[in-house]
Design an enzyme around this catalytic site. Sequence first.
Site, PDB file in Angstrom:
ATOM      1  N   GLU A 108      -8.645   2.335 -46.086  1.00 46.88           N
ATOM      2  CA  GLU A 108      -7.840   3.679 -45.740  1.00 46.88           C
ATOM      3  C   GLU A 108      -7.907   4.363 -46.985  1.00 46.88           C
ATOM      4  OE1 GLU A 108      -4.170   3.625 -43.719  1.00 46.88           O
ATOM      5  OE2 GLU A 108      -3.863   6.051 -44.365  1.00 46.88           O
TER       6      GLU A 108
ATOM      7  N   GLU B 280      -0.756  -5.046 -44.005  1.00 47.12           N
ATOM      8  CA  GLU B 280      -1.135  -4.230 -44.982  1.00 47.12           C
ATOM      9  C   GLU B 280      -1.139  -5.160 -46.366  1.00 47.12           C
ATOM     10  OE1 GLU B 280       0.906  -0.565 -45.388  1.00 47.12           O
ATOM     11  OE2 GLU B 280       0.629   0.302 -43.398  1.00 47.12           O
TER      12      GLU B 280
HETATM   13  O1  KIV Z   1      -0.491   2.624 -38.306  1.00 49.94           O
HETATM   14  C1  KIV Z   1      -1.691   3.289 -38.272  1.00 49.94           C
HETATM   15  O2  KIV Z   1      -2.071   3.898 -37.318  1.00 49.94           O
HETATM   16  C2  KIV Z   1      -2.695   2.418 -39.002  1.00 49.94           C
HETATM   17  C3  KIV Z   1      -4.136   3.318 -38.970  1.00 49.94           C
HETATM   18  C4  KIV Z   1      -4.047   4.493 -39.564  1.00 49.94           C
HETATM   19  C5  KIV Z   1      -4.956   2.450 -39.354  1.00 49.94           C
HETATM   20  O3  KIV Z   1      -2.518   1.638 -39.841  1.00 49.94           O
END
Ligand code: KIV
Length: 275
Positions: free
Chosen positions: A186, A120
Site C-alpha cells: 500500500e 498488517e
Molecule cells: O481494510 C482494507 O480495506 C484494506 C485494503 C485497503 C487493502 O486493507
Amino acid sequence: MSQTSPKKALDAADIRARKGATPLVCLTAYTTPVAQLADQECDLVLVGDSVGMVLHGFDSTLPVTLEMMILHGQAVARGLSRAMMVVDMPFGSYEESPEQAFRNAARVMAETGAGAVKLEGGQHMADTIRHLVQRGIPVMAHVGLTPQAFNTLGGYRVQGKGSAGAQVLADARAVAGAGAFSVVLEKVPADLADQITADIDIPTVGIGASAGCDGQILVIDDMLGLFDAFKPKFVKRYAHLAGDAAEAIRTYADEVRSRSFPAAEHVFSNETDPT
Ligand code: KIV
C-alpha cells in the site's frame, strides 16, 4: 450424461499460483449484495477493516472490533461462490503475541468460513505469520502504508521513499519467507513496488503501488464513488454513486412534498388488488 460440478471457490494456493500470471482482481466488500456483485469479476474479496471508516463512520480503522469483522465476514460469505474471501484482523487482535493472533484468527476462520486472514506489518510480524501458517491459517500480509499504524507512521503518507525503500523490501521478504501466500503493497513508490514484485515469490497486490504488481485492490466504496469524504490519489472512481443517490433522495423528497409520490401504480385498490 453431462455433469456440471459446482464452481469451487478459489483458495490460497490458487491465488499463490497466480504469481507473474494474469493480474489478480481484488476488491473489498462488507455486505451480501455487494459481495454478490464482486464475486462475478473478482478473484479475491477482502472484508477489510476499512469497513469501520466507509460503513460505520469512524475516522480511522482503530475502533473496529473482531466482532464487527466476523459479522461482516459472515454477510460477505453469503454472497460469494467463486472468489476467495479474506478477512482483516482488526487493530489489537493479533499484535500482542502469536498465540493471541492464532486464537482470534481461528475464530475468524471458524465463524466466517474465510479462506485466509490478512494482517498488517512486515519483519516484526513474521513470527506471527509463521505461527498461523504452520497451524493451518493462510495469511495475506500487508506492508508499506499500514493504516492501523498511522499514529506511528506520521499519518497516511507514502512509505518507502528513497533509502526507506530498503525497509519495505525487507518487510516484503520477511512476510514471504514466513509463509504468507500474498502481500498487499500500500502506498509505496511504483519503482519500489516493481522491485518487490520481481524480488519475492508470492503475488503482490497493489493499492497505490504499481500496475506491475501481480494484482490490484481498491476499497469498493471508493471506486464506486459511494465514500467521498476524501479521495486518495490512488483511487480511481469508476462510478459516482453518492451523487446518484443524493439526486434520487432529492427527487423523492420533492415528490413526497408535492404528493406526486406515491402515484396510482404504487397504491392498492379494491378493484385492481382484490386480495
Ligand atoms: O481494510 C482494507 O480495506 C484494506 C485494503 C485497503 C487493502 O486493507
